[in-house]
Design a protein around this motif. Structure first.
Motif, PDB file in Angstrom:
ATOM      1  N   LYS A  95     -20.193   7.155 -10.900  1.00  0.00           N
ATOM      2  CA  LYS A  95     -21.134   8.025 -10.194  1.00  0.00           C
ATOM      3  C   LYS A  95     -22.357   7.224  -9.762  1.00  0.00           C
ATOM      4  O   LYS A  95     -22.842   6.360 -10.489  1.00  0.00           O
ATOM      5  N   LEU A  96     -22.861   7.494  -8.579  1.00  0.00           N
ATOM      6  CA  LEU A  96     -24.111   6.851  -8.135  1.00  0.00           C
ATOM      7  C   LEU A  96     -25.161   7.924  -7.875  1.00  0.00           C
ATOM      8  O   LEU A  96     -24.929   8.858  -7.095  1.00  0.00           O
ATOM      9  N   THR A  97     -26.289   7.803  -8.544  1.00  0.00           N
ATOM     10  CA  THR A  97     -27.405   8.712  -8.300  1.00  0.00           C
ATOM     11  C   THR A  97     -28.646   7.858  -8.074  1.00  0.00           C
ATOM     12  O   THR A  97     -28.626   6.638  -8.312  1.00  0.00           O
ATOM     13  N   MET A 105     -25.769  -1.380 -10.366  1.00  0.00           N
ATOM     14  CA  MET A 105     -25.682  -2.635  -9.625  1.00  0.00           C
ATOM     15  C   MET A 105     -25.885  -3.833 -10.551  1.00  0.00           C
ATOM     16  O   MET A 105     -25.212  -4.864 -10.433  1.00  0.00           O
ATOM     17  N   LYS A 106     -26.778  -3.658 -11.504  1.00  0.00           N
ATOM     18  CA  LYS A 106     -27.041  -4.737 -12.445  1.00  0.00           C
ATOM     19  C   LYS A 106     -25.783  -5.011 -13.302  1.00  0.00           C
ATOM     20  O   LYS A 106     -25.378  -6.163 -13.490  1.00  0.00           O
ATOM     21  N   ALA A 107     -25.187  -3.938 -13.739  1.00  0.00           N
ATOM     22  CA  ALA A 107     -23.987  -4.083 -14.581  1.00  0.00           C
ATOM     23  C   ALA A 107     -22.854  -4.729 -13.783  1.00  0.00           C
ATOM     24  O   ALA A 107     -22.129  -5.595 -14.301  1.00  0.00           O
ATOM     25  N   ILE A 108     -22.715  -4.317 -12.513  1.00  0.00           N
ATOM     26  CA  ILE A 108     -21.663  -4.893 -11.660  1.00  0.00           C
ATOM     27  C   ILE A 108     -21.863  -6.405 -11.573  1.00  0.00           C
ATOM     28  O   ILE A 108     -20.913  -7.190 -11.708  1.00  0.00           O
ATOM     29  N   ASP A 109     -23.069  -6.770 -11.415  1.00  0.00           N
ATOM     30  CA  ASP A 109     -23.409  -8.169 -11.296  1.00  0.00           C
ATOM     31  C   ASP A 109     -23.125  -8.925 -12.586  1.00  0.00           C
ATOM     32  O   ASP A 109     -22.434  -9.948 -12.599  1.00  0.00           O
ATOM     33  N   GLU A 110     -23.619  -8.398 -13.663  1.00  0.00           N
ATOM     34  CA  GLU A 110     -23.496  -9.083 -14.959  1.00  0.00           C
ATOM     35  C   GLU A 110     -22.036  -9.183 -15.407  1.00  0.00           C
ATOM     36  O   GLU A 110     -21.613 -10.187 -15.956  1.00  0.00           O
ATOM     37  N   LEU A 125     -14.819   0.452  -8.681  1.00  0.00           N
ATOM     38  CA  LEU A 125     -14.935  -0.938  -9.102  1.00  0.00           C
ATOM     39  C   LEU A 125     -13.611  -1.454  -9.627  1.00  0.00           C
ATOM     40  O   LEU A 125     -12.799  -0.694 -10.170  1.00  0.00           O
ATOM     41  N   GLU A 126     -13.438  -2.746  -9.489  1.00  0.00           N
ATOM     42  CA  GLU A 126     -12.220  -3.392  -9.987  1.00  0.00           C
ATOM     43  C   GLU A 126     -12.631  -4.539 -10.895  1.00  0.00           C
ATOM     44  O   GLU A 126     -13.595  -5.252 -10.609  1.00  0.00           O
ATOM     45  N   ALA A 127     -11.899  -4.706 -12.004  1.00  0.00           N
ATOM     46  CA  ALA A 127     -12.177  -5.860 -12.860  1.00  0.00           C
ATOM     47  C   ALA A 127     -10.907  -6.264 -13.586  1.00  0.00           C
ATOM     48  O   ALA A 127     -10.010  -5.443 -13.800  1.00  0.00           O
ATOM     49  N   ARG A 140     -20.023   0.028 -21.276  1.00  0.00           N
ATOM     50  CA  ARG A 140     -21.254  -0.148 -20.501  1.00  0.00           C
ATOM     51  C   ARG A 140     -21.335   0.879 -19.371  1.00  0.00           C
ATOM     52  O   ARG A 140     -22.337   1.553 -19.196  1.00  0.00           O
ATOM     53  N   PHE A 141     -20.216   1.031 -18.626  1.00  0.00           N
ATOM     54  CA  PHE A 141     -20.263   1.947 -17.485  1.00  0.00           C
ATOM     55  C   PHE A 141     -20.194   3.402 -17.925  1.00  0.00           C
ATOM     56  O   PHE A 141     -20.647   4.290 -17.213  1.00  0.00           O
ATOM     57  N   ASP A 142     -19.593   3.634 -19.089  1.00  0.00           N
ATOM     58  CA  ASP A 142     -19.499   5.008 -19.580  1.00  0.00           C
ATOM     59  C   ASP A 142     -20.891   5.609 -19.733  1.00  0.00           C
ATOM     60  O   ASP A 142     -21.133   6.770 -19.394  1.00  0.00           O
ATOM     61  N   SER A 143     -21.815   4.771 -20.203  1.00  0.00           N
ATOM     62  CA  SER A 143     -23.177   5.274 -20.400  1.00  0.00           C
ATOM     63  C   SER A 143     -23.852   5.542 -19.042  1.00  0.00           C
ATOM     64  O   SER A 143     -24.809   6.296 -18.960  1.00  0.00           O
TER      65      SER A 143
END
Ligand SMILES: Cc1ncc(C[n+]2csc(CCOP(=O)(O)OP(=O)(O)O)c2C)c(N)n1
Lengths: 157, 557
Positions: A95-97, A105-110, A125-127, A140-143
């Protein structure tokens, strides 16, 4: 008896009912298949399957022996705990708010995720990584707000 | 020249040595039945598909050859299921041919469509759906290979009607496509063999356990040689009975929940067990944790999944039993074993006093009399229940394939159709089926098959007007609260048999001479109804969950 995670790798004839036969060996003992992945190989007649299951070692050995007996199963091996050869892929819809956008964005980067799609109110996202790495990622993303996710199951050499 | 799928099928069966099929037609198998009119294969029209599967199984058990049954799609195929499972549990090589709907209708819930391959996955060794007539011949050849190789078992071949009906130009047949299996090394067998021989030679109280695998691998001679050379007492599992001549001096009888007191006691005292061709099923071990507590266990079996499956074995060896025994025999010494053998002898004297007629009472005596009256080379087929235990304890097989019983599955209704298969497979041998009244009613329709083809089997029905074994269990372990075990005596079994065209007599088990004589003298099919007291149970028996040493000898125990 200690219940552990086991990865079993099979090479099988590429036939319509082979997966049902394999699944039957697990279900007959009341074993759950945690994850499964299958794909064709260089030889179109042959498929590689990886199955992750939870169980005690002695029962898993018995399951392996039973799998070996299936006519269309060509080989069975137990993938050792070493993680180098084991990867998994994940797709996540996050979700993006206005509130979380920066943190996402920070998490995606890290965590070095790839952005597959980006819309105004969510992104996909793909990983790839080991199971443990993906666990950390999910936490991380769950939060931050995961709306949906899908994992490929372990792919191993 | 073009041949139809059905013709290719029948030719391939014939080439594989099939001379008999037990079956039942339906729309989707008609191309096969059409072909059967002219070919060399004889088709027996049974009165139920379950009986066709049991007959094929009985044929296989009696002859050692592959038994073949045939049923149509849908209800015909599902009616085979119990028979296939029975063969699977006892590793009997049968091929089940099932008709199937036309390939274009597969998966559409067409009339009489069932996914019989899916239904039978857990009870077949393997199965095939022949989608293309060009694969017919090679599939049948492969099915034959699979049903007999290694540990035998049922193989099902599903045959869509259009594939049976369509034609295949000569020369267009395809060979069977399979990538070779990777065989994992299973250690040094010779080394393990020497270890087993050493352990056997050093043992003070060795016992051999013979399972059904010994007969299946045609190792009855070798096992007898081993026993006699090593002077080793042996016990059988229910499926192993008959592997060695019953009168062999080292024979202690069969073990397990319904086994003999002597055999169970001796296994318990053994310091070394050599188990051959057995998976240590729960019926043999009872409570497995208390099984043979003092023994080092060696196990020989062709099937890796049977080794260490139910019991931890110290010296496992995976290999063909016959070949392994041939190598083992020269390594085995001949000690005098006076101490162990005389200890067993003493034990034998006391247990025999306690269990007259082998713990079977009058039916035990009766079965002995039947065996006396019949020719030496007679095959006994049992049903399931008390009658099975009476027969397996009291019938003394002199040759390997002369006692046929549903051991693993315990299928009531097995005896009559299996006896039909056994008689057709080995016509020169007399066949006697022993059944309870309950099991007899389960495939009673086969009396019509017997009289139609005039198949001279002898059927003995023990009528105790109850599901006897259920009654015994309720009597002993449910404080005599009998429930749903009374059959009553409202049907006149002798009149029914006569109505089907069989000769029949009724006798009391205490006074059976006249009936036995008439049966033995009759040339055709014959039914003997034997009236038995419903409380004539089998002793000892082991309560559920208990060990083989916790035997019960009567109601007061
Ligand atoms: C098809 C099937 N249904 C149920 C059972 C369970 N069962 C085992 S023994 C038995 C009683 C058998 O009674 P009967 O055939 O009269 O033989 P008896 O024990 O009296 O000799 C039953 C119901 C079974 N083995 N097979």
């Amino acid at each position: 008896m200690e219940v552990k995670r086991h990865t079993i790798k099979l090479v099988v004839n590429n036939k319509p009912d082979v997966l049902a036969r394999i699944a039957g060996v697990f279900s007959a003992r009341g074993f759950n298949i945690e994850s499964i992945s299958a794909n064709v190989t260089m030889d179109p007649n042959v498929t590689k399957i990886r199955i992750v299951t939870m169980g005690d070692t002695s029962t898993v050995t018995k399951i392996q022996n039973q799998l070996k007996k299936l006519v269309d199963v060509l080989s069975v091996s137990h993938v050792r705990e070493s993680k180098q050869g084991q990867r998994e892929m994940i797709l996540m819809q996050v979700k993006l708010t206005d509130k979380n956008r920066n943190d996402v964005m920070k998490a995606i980067d890290e965590l070095q995720c790839k952005i597959v799609t980006r819309k105004s109110d969510y992104c996909i996202l793909e990983a790839t990584g080991s199971e443990e790495e993906l666990e950390i990622l999910v936490q991380r993303f769950d939060s931050l707000g995961i709306e949906d996710l899908s994992r490929s199951g372990v792919v191993a050499l | 020249m073009k041949k139809s799928g059905a013709e290719i099928l029948l030719e391939a069966l014939s080439d594989s040595g099939v001379d008999t099929i037990f079956g039942y037609p339906g729309a989707n198998t008609l191309p096969i039945h059409d072909g059967l009119r002219s070919g060399p294969i004889r088709h027996y029209l049974m009165r139920h598909e379950q009986a066709a599967a049991h007959a094929a199984d009985g044929y296989a058990r009696a002859t050692g050859k592959v038994g073949v049954c045939l049923a149509t799609s849908g209800p015909g195929a599902t009616n085979l299921v119990t028979g296939i499972a029975t063969a699977y549990m006892d590793s009997s090589p049968i091929i089940a041919l099932t008709g199937q709907v036309t390939t274009t209708l597969l998966g559409s819930d067409a009339f009489q469509e069932t996914d019989i391959i899916g239904i039978t996955l857990p009870i077949t060794k393997h199965s095939f759906l022949v989608r293309d007539v060009r694969d017919m011949k090679s599939t049948i050849q492969e099915a034959f290979k699979l049903t007999t190789c290694s540990r035998p078992g049922p193989v099902l071949v599903d045959l869509p009607r259009n594939v049976l009906a369509s034609s295949c130009p000569a020369g267009e047949e395809r060979t069977y496509q399979s990538t070779p299996k990777v065989s994992n090394g299973i250690g040094d067998k010779d080394d393990q063999l020497h270890k087993i021989a050493r352990a056997l030679n050093q043992a003070e109280r060795p016992v051999i356990i013979i399972g059904g695998g010994v007969k299946l691998s045609n190792a009855c001679r070798e096992i007898t040689d081993l026993i006699e050379k090593g002077r080793i007492p042996f016990v059988n599992t229910m499926m192993g009975v008959g592997s060695v001549h019953a009168a062999n001096g080292y024979n202690l009888g069969f073990i397990g929940t319904h086994g003999f007191e002597l055999s169970n006691r001796v296994v318990h005292q053994a310091d070394f067990i050599l188990a051959i061709g057995t998976r240590f099923s729960d019926r043999s071990t009872s409570n497995v944790d208390a099984f043979a507590p003092l023994a080092t266990i060696a196990q020989i079996d062709i099937d890796p999944t049977s080794v260490g499956k139910n019991i931890k074995t110290d010296l496992p060896l995976i290999g063909d039993i016959r070949k392994t025994l041939k190598k083992l025999i020269p390594l085995v010494e001949t000690p005098d074993r006076i101490e162990w053998l005389s200890r067993i002898k003493k034990e034998q004297e006391t247990t025999e006093k306690r269990n007259c007629y082998k713990g079977c009472g009058e039916p035990g005596r009766f079965i002995g009399m039947v065996q006396e009256a019949m020719p030496e080379e007679t095959t006994a087929v049992t049903d399931v229940g008390l009658n099975q235990i009476w027969a397996v304890r009291s019938w003394l097989p002199k040759t390997p394939r002369s006692l046929l019983t549903s051991g693993g599955m315990g299928t009531m209704g097995f005896s009559v159709p299996a006896a039909i298969g056994a008689k057709i497979g080995v016509p020169e041998r007399e066949v006697v089926a022993f059944s309870g009244d309950g099991g007899f009613f389960m495939n009673i329709q086969e009396l019509a098959t017997i009289s139609y083809y005039n198949i001279p089997v002898k059927i003995i029905v023990f009528n105790n007007s109850h599901l006897g074994m259920i009654r015994q269990i309720q009597d002993l372990f449910y404080d005599s609260r009998l429930s749903s075990c009374e059959l009553g005596n409202h049907a006149d079994i002798v009149a029914i048999a006569k109505g089907f065209g069989l000769q029949a007599e009724r006798v009391a088990v205490e006074k059976p001479e006249e009936g036995i004589d008439k049966m033995a003298a009759s040339k055709g099919p014959f039914l003997l109804e034997v009236m038995v007291d419903p409380e004539n149970y089998v002793y000892p028996i082991i309560p559920p969950g208990r060990s083989n040493m916790e035997m019960i000898f009567g109601r007061s125990d």
